[in-house]
Design a protein around this motif. Structure first.
Motif, PDB file in Angstrom:
ATOM      1  N   GLY A  99       0.797  -1.224   0.000  1.00 51.88           N
ATOM      2  CA  GLY A  99       0.000   0.000   0.000  1.00 51.88           C
ATOM      3  C   GLY A  99       0.825   1.267   0.000  1.00 51.88           C
ATOM      4  N   ASP A 100       2.120   1.156  -0.308  1.00 54.08           N
ATOM      5  CA  ASP A 100       2.995   2.334  -0.311  1.00 54.08           C
ATOM      6  C   ASP A 100       2.726   3.286  -1.474  1.00 54.08           C
ATOM      7  N   GLY A 101       2.061   2.829  -2.508  1.00 55.78           N
ATOM      8  CA  GLY A 101       1.717   3.708  -3.620  1.00 55.78           C
ATOM      9  C   GLY A 101       2.249   3.250  -4.969  1.00 55.78           C
ATOM     10  N   HIS A 102       3.348   2.540  -4.974  1.00 58.16           N
ATOM     11  CA  HIS A 102       3.937   2.109  -6.242  1.00 58.16           C
ATOM     12  C   HIS A 102       3.002   1.204  -7.030  1.00 58.16           C
ATOM     13  N   LEU A 103       2.354   0.306  -6.323  1.00 57.72           N
ATOM     14  CA  LEU A 103       1.446  -0.642  -6.974  1.00 57.72           C
ATOM     15  C   LEU A 103       0.239   0.064  -7.593  1.00 57.72           C
ATOM     16  N   TYR A 104      -0.217   1.141  -6.973  1.00 60.83           N
ATOM     17  CA  TYR A 104      -1.359   1.887  -7.509  1.00 60.83           C
ATOM     18  C   TYR A 104      -1.018   2.483  -8.865  1.00 60.83           C
ATOM     19  N   ILE A 105       0.178   2.991  -8.986  1.00 62.69           N
ATOM     20  CA  ILE A 105       0.638   3.552 -10.263  1.00 62.69           C
ATOM     21  C   ILE A 105       0.678   2.458 -11.321  1.00 62.69           C
ATOM     22  N   VAL A 106       1.233   1.316 -10.960  1.00 60.18           N
ATOM     23  CA  VAL A 106       1.320   0.192 -11.896  1.00 60.18           C
ATOM     24  C   VAL A 106      -0.071  -0.260 -12.333  1.00 60.18           C
ATOM     25  N   ILE A 107      -0.997  -0.399 -11.381  1.00 56.56           N
ATOM     26  CA  ILE A 107      -2.367  -0.822 -11.705  1.00 56.56           C
ATOM     27  C   ILE A 107      -3.020   0.171 -12.655  1.00 56.56           C
ATOM     28  N   SER A 117      -8.545  -3.752   3.304  1.00 59.84           N
ATOM     29  CA  SER A 117      -8.757  -4.034   4.727  1.00 59.84           C
ATOM     30  C   SER A 117      -7.489  -4.585   5.377  1.00 59.84           C
ATOM     31  N   LEU A 118      -6.810  -5.462   4.670  1.00 58.06           N
ATOM     32  CA  LEU A 118      -5.562  -6.019   5.204  1.00 58.06           C
ATOM     33  C   LEU A 118      -4.490  -4.937   5.355  1.00 58.06           C
ATOM     34  N   ILE A 119      -4.465  -3.997   4.437  1.00 60.87           N
ATOM     35  CA  ILE A 119      -3.520  -2.881   4.573  1.00 60.87           C
ATOM     36  C   ILE A 119      -3.821  -2.114   5.854  1.00 60.87           C
ATOM     37  N   GLY A 120      -5.085  -1.815   6.086  1.00 56.71           N
ATOM     38  CA  GLY A 120      -5.471  -1.104   7.300  1.00 56.71           C
ATOM     39  C   GLY A 120      -5.112  -1.867   8.560  1.00 56.71           C
ATOM     40  N   VAL A 121      -5.426  -3.156   8.587  1.00 55.46           N
ATOM     41  CA  VAL A 121      -5.110  -3.982   9.749  1.00 55.46           C
ATOM     42  C   VAL A 121      -3.595  -4.051   9.951  1.00 55.46           C
ATOM     43  N   SER A 122      -2.862  -4.146   8.854  1.00 55.43           N
ATOM     44  CA  SER A 122      -1.400  -4.226   8.976  1.00 55.43           C
ATOM     45  C   SER A 122      -0.819  -2.988   9.640  1.00 55.43           C
ATOM     46  N   ARG A 123      -1.411  -1.834   9.388  1.00 52.68           N
ATOM     47  CA  ARG A 123      -0.910  -0.598   9.997  1.00 52.68           C
ATOM     48  C   ARG A 123      -1.112  -0.612  11.516  1.00 52.68           C
ATOM     49  N   ILE A 124      -2.203  -1.231  11.971  1.00 50.09           N
ATOM     50  CA  ILE A 124      -2.429  -1.384  13.410  1.00 50.09           C
ATOM     51  C   ILE A 124      -1.432  -2.392  13.988  1.00 50.09           C
ATOM     52  N   LEU A 125      -1.258  -3.509  13.297  1.00 53.97           N
ATOM     53  CA  LEU A 125      -0.382  -4.574  13.789  1.00 53.97           C
ATOM     54  C   LEU A 125       1.094  -4.191  13.743  1.00 53.97           C
ATOM     55  N   LEU A 126       1.417  -3.167  12.982  1.00 51.37           N
ATOM     56  CA  LEU A 126       2.794  -2.657  12.959  1.00 51.37           C
ATOM     57  C   LEU A 126       3.025  -1.603  14.033  1.00 51.37           C
ATOM     58  N   GLY A 127       1.956  -1.189  14.695  1.00 51.96           N
ATOM     59  CA  GLY A 127       2.080  -0.251  15.802  1.00 51.96           C
ATOM     60  C   GLY A 127       2.185   1.202  15.402  1.00 51.96           C
ATOM     61  N   VAL A 128       1.750   1.540  14.184  1.00 47.86           N
ATOM     62  CA  VAL A 128       1.866   2.938  13.745  1.00 47.86           C
ATOM     63  C   VAL A 128       0.524   3.660  13.644  1.00 47.86           C
ATOM     64  N   HIS A 129      -0.582   2.922  13.792  1.00 49.21           N
ATOM     65  CA  HIS A 129      -1.905   3.532  13.734  1.00 49.21           C
ATOM     66  C   HIS A 129      -2.834   2.901  14.756  1.00 49.21           C
ATOM     67  N   PHE A 130      -3.799   3.693  15.167  1.00 46.73           N
ATOM     68  CA  PHE A 130      -4.888   3.213  16.003  1.00 46.73           C
ATOM     69  C   PHE A 130      -6.035   2.761  15.113  1.00 46.73           C
ATOM     70  N   PHE A 131      -6.974   2.033  15.703  1.00 47.35           N
ATOM     71  CA  PHE A 131      -8.153   1.558  14.980  1.00 47.35           C
ATOM     72  C   PHE A 131      -8.905   2.718  14.314  1.00 47.35           C
TER      73      PHE A 131
END
Length: 177
Positions: free
Chosen positions: A38-46, A138-152
């Motif tokens: 979800g860093d952005g590179h893939l969005y450009i490619v898509i 959804s997995l991107i969002g959950v990953s940000r919580i599980l990495l400790g950089v975002h709250f729910f």
């Protein structure tokens, strides 16, 4: 400020639940890969692949994506710098952060906003991929919580921001053909 205290308490409790277990390093390793998508590179490619391989539909998809991100990014930066909410790793010394956050504040989650923006556009232009795109976001969002950089709530507000900006872009491009 008292009205947001229950939300802040929930967020801290939820992050504590997600980050303080014996498998947190293993979970973080998987979460890093998901978050990186979800860093952005893939969005450009898509967007470029759709434009190149799918004729008018792909061109409209790319146009809607460019418009949506042109709307989303300034709102995202405005919200980040207005709320100035510190992330879990700053609010509690007990909570680990498994990556360095991409910016200083946590609200809203930009990765989640971008993921749901793209998922909404993919669902609009390629309906057969809707469930996969929403799962990915959804997995991107959950990953940000599980990495400790975002709250729910950072993730929920990010998702709402992404969906809203994508829908605005879809309404703008609906008359183009």
């Amino acid at each position: 400020m008292r009205t947001i205290e229950p939300v802040a308490k929930f967020d801290l409790a939820f992050s504590t639940f997600c980050l303080q277990h014996r498998f947190n390093q293993q979970v973080a390793n998987v979460s890093k890969a998901i978050s990186h998508s979800g860093d952005g590179h893939l969005y450009i490619v898509i967007g470029l692949l759709a434009w190149f391989f799918d004729g008018l539909v792909g061109q409209l998809f790319l146009l809607a994506g460019l418009i949506a991100f042109a709307i989303e990014l300034p709102i995202y930066w405005f919200l980040k710098n207005s709320f100035k909410r510190r992330g879990p790793e700053e609010l509690s010394a007990l909570l680990p952060a498994f990556i360095t956050p991409s910016d200083r504040y946590s609200l809203p989650s930009g990765h989640t906003a971008a993921g749901f923006l793209m998922a909404t556009l993919i669902g609009a232009f390629y309906p057969a991929l809707t469930e996969y795109a929403l799962l990915w976001a959804s997995l991107i969002g959950v990953s940000r919580i599980l990495l400790g950089v975002h709250f729910f709530t950072d993730v929920v507000i990010g998702a709402l921001l992404g969906i809203t900006c994508a829908n605005i872009a879809l309404s703008v491009t609906s008359g183009v053909s």
